[in-house]
Design a protein around this motif. Structure first.
Motif, mmCIF file in Angstrom:
data_model
loop_
_atom_site.group_PDB
_atom_site.id
_atom_site.type_symbol
_atom_site.label_atom_id
_atom_site.label_comp_id
_atom_site.label_asym_id
_atom_site.label_seq_id
_atom_site.Cartn_x
_atom_site.Cartn_y
_atom_site.Cartn_z
ATOM 1 N N ASN A 61 50.481 -23.222 1.918
ATOM 2 C CA ASN A 61 50.978 -22.021 1.250
ATOM 3 C C ASN A 61 51.060 -22.300 -0.247
ATOM 4 O OD1 ASN A 61 52.146 -19.565 0.636
ATOM 5 N ND2 ASN A 61 54.180 -20.151 1.327
ATOM 6 N N LEU B 7 49.749 -24.619 6.595
ATOM 7 C CA LEU B 7 49.440 -23.426 7.385
ATOM 8 C C LEU B 7 48.380 -23.703 8.442
ATOM 9 C CD1 LEU B 7 49.322 -20.905 4.421
ATOM 10 C CD2 LEU B 7 51.203 -21.241 6.039
ATOM 11 N N ASP C 255 48.863 -21.167 15.878
ATOM 12 C CA ASP C 255 49.737 -22.327 15.880
ATOM 13 C C ASP C 255 49.510 -23.099 17.179
ATOM 14 O OD1 ASP C 255 51.175 -20.996 17.902
ATOM 15 O OD2 ASP C 255 52.859 -20.484 16.598
ATOM 16 N N GLY D 264 49.549 -16.865 13.074
ATOM 17 C CA GLY D 264 50.464 -16.989 11.947
ATOM 18 C C GLY D 264 50.270 -15.855 10.959
ATOM 19 N N THR E 48 46.665 -15.229 5.658
ATOM 20 C CA THR E 48 46.523 -16.265 4.642
ATOM 21 C C THR E 48 45.210 -16.072 3.899
ATOM 22 O OG1 THR E 48 47.720 -17.795 6.093
ATOM 23 C CG2 THR E 48 46.429 -18.769 4.317
#
Length: 89
Positions: free
Chosen positions: A20, A33, A63, A69, A72
């Motif tokens: 991140n 991440l 994950d 998640g 991103t």
């Protein structure tokens, strides 16, 4: 197959450690991440105003429990269109 041929909903794999950078506020900055080889799904593709010549991929990585998640932002060099084997040295 190349990244450019992929669309939202297609699987990709992290080609490097992805941290991140502060763009995901609910997760600590510098939190890991995705490790190399982690499977993710492309949510969207686009460009940053500051770098219109580069494609940015919005990816949600799995994950350990196979839950997706947070979205991103990833550059092409951080992703692989095919599964990779990663060995920690």
């Amino acid at each position: 197959m190349t990244l450019e041929q992929l669309n939202p909903g297609d699987a990709v794999y992290a080609a490097s450690h992805i941290y991140n950078d502060g763009g995901i506020p609910e997760i600590p900055t510098d939190a890991l991440l995705a490790e190399p080889g982690t499977r993710g799904v492309i949510i969207e593709t686009g460009h940053l105003e500051e770098a219109p010549e580069r494609t940015l991929y919005l990816v949600r990585f799995e994950d350990q429990d196979l839950n997706l998640g947070p979205p991103t932002g990833c550059w092409p060099e951080e992703l692989s269109p095919t599964e990779i084997d990663f060995v920690e040295e």
